[in-house]
Design an enzyme around this catalytic site. Structure first.
Site, mmCIF file in Angstrom:
data_model
loop_
_atom_site.group_PDB
_atom_site.id
_atom_site.type_symbol
_atom_site.label_atom_id
_atom_site.label_comp_id
_atom_site.label_asym_id
_atom_site.label_seq_id
_atom_site.Cartn_x
_atom_site.Cartn_y
_atom_site.Cartn_z
ATOM 1 N N TYR A 133 15.979 8.641 6.625
ATOM 2 C CA TYR A 133 16.631 7.856 5.577
ATOM 3 C C TYR A 133 17.745 7.043 6.231
ATOM 4 O O TYR A 133 18.649 7.618 6.858
ATOM 5 C CB TYR A 133 17.206 8.772 4.489
ATOM 6 C CG TYR A 133 18.039 8.027 3.466
ATOM 7 C CD1 TYR A 133 19.355 8.390 3.186
ATOM 8 C CD2 TYR A 133 17.509 6.928 2.773
ATOM 9 C CE1 TYR A 133 20.119 7.693 2.254
ATOM 10 C CE2 TYR A 133 18.254 6.235 1.836
ATOM 11 C CZ TYR A 133 19.561 6.622 1.583
ATOM 12 O OH TYR A 133 20.308 5.932 0.656
ATOM 13 N N PHE A 161 0.819 -1.227 0.000
ATOM 14 C CA PHE A 161 0.000 0.000 0.000
ATOM 15 C C PHE A 161 0.845 1.267 0.000
ATOM 16 O O PHE A 161 0.351 2.351 0.245
ATOM 17 C CB PHE A 161 -0.942 -0.008 1.209
ATOM 18 C CG PHE A 161 -1.794 -1.247 1.233
ATOM 19 C CD1 PHE A 161 -1.449 -2.317 2.037
ATOM 20 C CD2 PHE A 161 -2.865 -1.381 0.366
ATOM 21 C CE1 PHE A 161 -2.198 -3.487 2.011
ATOM 22 C CE2 PHE A 161 -3.623 -2.535 0.332
ATOM 23 C CZ PHE A 161 -3.291 -3.599 1.156
ATOM 24 N N SER A 162 2.159 1.117 -0.253
ATOM 25 C CA SER A 162 3.003 2.317 -0.223
ATOM 26 C C SER A 162 4.263 2.096 -1.040
ATOM 27 O O SER A 162 4.656 0.956 -1.303
ATOM 28 C CB SER A 162 3.405 2.634 1.229
ATOM 29 O OG SER A 162 4.197 1.566 1.737
ATOM 30 N N ASP A 183 4.677 -7.105 12.722
ATOM 31 C CA ASP A 183 5.243 -7.496 11.421
ATOM 32 C C ASP A 183 6.753 -7.331 11.445
ATOM 33 O O ASP A 183 7.371 -6.886 10.473
ATOM 34 C CB ASP A 183 4.626 -6.677 10.281
ATOM 35 C CG ASP A 183 4.894 -7.308 8.917
ATOM 36 O OD1 ASP A 183 4.758 -6.602 7.897
ATOM 37 O OD2 ASP A 183 5.262 -8.505 8.867
HETATM 38 N N1 LIG Z 1 7.692 0.117 5.155
HETATM 39 C C1 LIG Z 1 8.475 1.167 5.552
HETATM 40 O O1 LIG Z 1 8.148 1.872 6.480
HETATM 41 N N2 LIG Z 1 9.618 1.326 4.855
HETATM 42 C C2 LIG Z 1 10.601 2.274 5.109
HETATM 43 C C3 LIG Z 1 10.392 3.398 5.952
HETATM 44 C C4 LIG Z 1 11.428 4.314 6.146
HETATM 45 C C5 LIG Z 1 12.666 4.092 5.513
HETATM 46 C C6 LIG Z 1 12.838 2.970 4.675
HETATM 47 C C7 LIG Z 1 11.804 2.063 4.480
HETATM 48 C C8 LIG Z 1 14.132 2.999 4.193
HETATM 49 C C9 LIG Z 1 14.687 1.959 3.307
HETATM 50 C C10 LIG Z 1 16.028 2.099 2.665
HETATM 51 C C11 LIG Z 1 16.406 1.355 1.582
HETATM 52 C C12 LIG Z 1 17.705 1.737 1.229
HETATM 53 C C13 LIG Z 1 18.482 1.192 0.129
HETATM 54 C C14 LIG Z 1 17.830 0.663 -0.978
HETATM 55 C C15 LIG Z 1 18.592 0.141 -2.043
HETATM 56 C C16 LIG Z 1 19.972 0.105 -1.989
HETATM 57 C C17 LIG Z 1 20.582 0.596 -0.849
HETATM 58 C C18 LIG Z 1 22.074 0.486 -0.770
HETATM 59 O O2 LIG Z 1 22.713 -0.107 -1.628
HETATM 60 N N3 LIG Z 1 22.693 0.977 0.295
HETATM 61 C C19 LIG Z 1 24.173 0.864 0.402
HETATM 62 C C20 LIG Z 1 24.561 -0.360 1.255
HETATM 63 N N4 LIG Z 1 24.168 -1.648 0.649
HETATM 64 C C21 LIG Z 1 23.321 -2.351 1.617
HETATM 65 C C22 LIG Z 1 22.944 -3.757 1.166
HETATM 66 C C23 LIG Z 1 24.145 -4.579 0.767
HETATM 67 C C24 LIG Z 1 24.989 -3.825 -0.251
HETATM 68 C C25 LIG Z 1 25.355 -2.433 0.242
HETATM 69 C C26 LIG Z 1 19.867 1.170 0.206
HETATM 70 C C27 LIG Z 1 18.090 2.703 2.118
HETATM 71 N N5 LIG Z 1 17.039 2.911 3.011
HETATM 72 C C28 LIG Z 1 14.739 4.162 4.760
HETATM 73 O O3 LIG Z 1 15.889 4.530 4.564
HETATM 74 N N6 LIG Z 1 13.821 4.787 5.536
#
Ligand SMILES: NC(=O)Nc1ccc2c(c1)=C(Cc1cc(-c3cccc(C(=O)NCCN4CCCCC4)c3)c[nH]1)C(=O)N=2
Length: 304
Positions: free
Chosen positions: A90, A20-21, A134
Site C-alpha cells: 500500500y 481488468f482489476s 505501460d
Molecule cells: N494497477 C495496479 O497495479 N495498481 C496498484 C497496485 C498496487 C497499489 C496501488 C495501485 C496503489 C494505489 C494507491 C492509491 C492511493 C490513494 C487513492 C486515493 C486517495 C489517496 C490519497 O488521498 N492519499 C493522500 C495523499 N493525497 C495524494 C494526492 C494529492 C492529495 C493528497 C491515495 C493510495 N495508493 C497502492 O497503494 N498499491
C-alpha cells in the site's frame, strides 16, 4: 503461515481501477497492516482473453521479490470461486499523477529526484530483461515517505519469452489472423512509443520513451503528446511532434530531446550495457548532484 483468504482482510475503499482489476485498501485482521489488494474477476479475464496478462503480472512481481526499492511488492495471492487476489504494497500517498496536477508541475529538484528514482527502477527492471510497456504517472506510486514505487506489470514483456500478448514479437508475427486480432494493443496512448504503435518489436528503449514523457510532464505539468483524439495523439507520437513551453528548464529539455527520439536504438541509454545500468543517462547534466546509490536513503524533496 496458513494460506490467506479474503476473510483475513477487512476491505476498504477502492484506490485503483483498471480495465481488468480493482484495487482496494485492505487491512490484515491478524496484524492490522494495510495492503493494496488487486482483485480480478475470473469470468471477465477469461471472456476478454487476458489470462496471459494476469499470469505475466504475477510472474514479473515474483521476479521483483528481491528488489528492495522502487517497486510495489507482492506479499501473497489467493483466489475464491469468482476472483483472483494479489496482496500488494500500500503506497499511502497514491499515484504520482495527482501530485503533478495538484501542484501544476514539479520544480527541478523534485523532477530530478523522481526521475532518478524511476531511472533506478528501470535499471533494475531492464537488468532482469523485463520491459514494463505501460509506464506512466498513474503507475508510479508514492509511499508513506514519498519514495517512488513502480506498479502494474500486466503489460510487461519478459525478453526471451514467447509473448502471446504482443503482436510485435517476431515469433507471433506469422500467427493466424485470429491470434493477431487477439493481441491487444499495449500501453496507454500518451506514453506509448512509436515502435509499439507501428507494430515493431518493443525493447527496453520503449520504456525510455515513456520515461522521457514523464520527465516532460513533471516539468510542464502535461504530457508532451496531447490531442482530443487517441488517433491524433498517435500521429503526433509517430512524427515526434511535441512543443516545449516557454520557461521549460533548458537542461531538462535537452534530456527529454535525447529520449523522445523515434529510432529506439538512438535514444540516450539504448546502447548502455544493461548489466551496469543507464550510465549515459546518469551522466547527463540534468542529474548533476544526484547520488544514485543513496537515493532511497534520502528524504525526498518537498513537492512544491
Ligand atoms: N494497477 C495496479 O497495479 N495498481 C496498484 C497496485 C498496487 C497499489 C496501488 C495501485 C496503489 C494505489 C494507491 C492509491 C492511493 C490513494 C487513492 C486515493 C486517495 C489517496 C490519497 O488521498 N492519499 C493522500 C495523499 N493525497 C495524494 C494526492 C494529492 C492529495 C493528497 C491515495 C493510495 N495508493 C497502492 O497503494 N498499491
Amino acid at each position: 503461515r496458513h494460506k490467506r483468504s479474503p476473510k483475513d482482510f477487512i476491505f476498504g475503499k477502492v484506490i485503483g481501477e483498471g480495465s481488468f482489476s480493482t484495487v482496494y485498501l485492505a487491512k490484515d485482521i491478524h496484524t492490522n497492516k494495510e495492503y493494496a489488494i488487486k482483485v480480478c474477476e475470473k469470468r471477465h479475464i477469461i471472456k476478454e482473453r487476458k489470462t496471459q496478462y494476469v499470469k505475466r503480472e504475477k510472474e514479473v512481481l515474483n521476479m521483483l521479490a528481491n528488489a528492495k526499492h522502487y517497486f510495489v511488492r507482492l506479499f501473497c495471492t489467493f483466489q475464491d470461486v469468482e476472483r483472483l487476489y494479489f496482496v500488494l504494497s500500500y503506497a499511502k500517498n497514491g499515484e504520482l499523477l495527482p501530485h503533478i496536477t495538484k501542484n501544476g508541475s514539479f520544480d527541478i529538484e523534485c523532477t530530478k529526484f523522481y526521475s532518478a528514482e524511476i531511472l533506478r527502477g528501470l535499471e533494475y527492471l531492464h537488468g532482469l530483461g523485463i520491459i514494463h510497456r505501460d509506464l506512466k504517472p498513474e503507475n508510479i506510486l508514492l509511499d508513506d515517505k514519498m519514495h517512488a514505487l513502480i506498479t502494474d506489470f500486466g503489460s510487461a514483456k519478459i525478453l526471451g519469452e514467447p509473448d502471446q500478448t504482443d503482436s510485435s514479437s517476431q515469433d507471433h508475427r506469422e500467427t493466424s489472423t485470429r491470434t493477431q486480432r487477439r493481441n491487444s494493443f499495449v500501453g496507454t496512448a500518451q506514453y506509448v512509443s512509436p515502435e509499439l504503435l507501428s507494430n515493431k518489436i518493443s525493447s527496453p528503449a520503449s520504456d525510455l520513451w515513456a520515461f522521457g514523457c514523464i520527465i516532460y510532464q513533471m516539468v510542464a505539468g502535461l504530457p508532451p503528446f496531447r490531442s482530443r483524439s487517441e488517433y491524433q495523439i498517435f500521429q503526433k507520437i509517430l512524427q515526434v511532434d511535441y512543443e516545449v513551453p516557454d520557461g521549460f528548464c533548458e537542461v531538462a529539455r535537452n534530456l527529454v530531446g535525447l529520449l523522445l527520439v523515434r529510432e529506439p536504438s538512438q535514444r540516450l541509454g539504448a546502447n548502455d550495457k544493461q548489466s551496469i545500468g543507464y550510465t549515459s543517462i546518469r551522466a547527463h547534466p540534468f542529474f548533476n548532484g544526484i547520488d544514485f546509490e543513496k537515493l532511497h536513503e534520502q528524504t525526498p524533496p518537498p513537492i512544491c
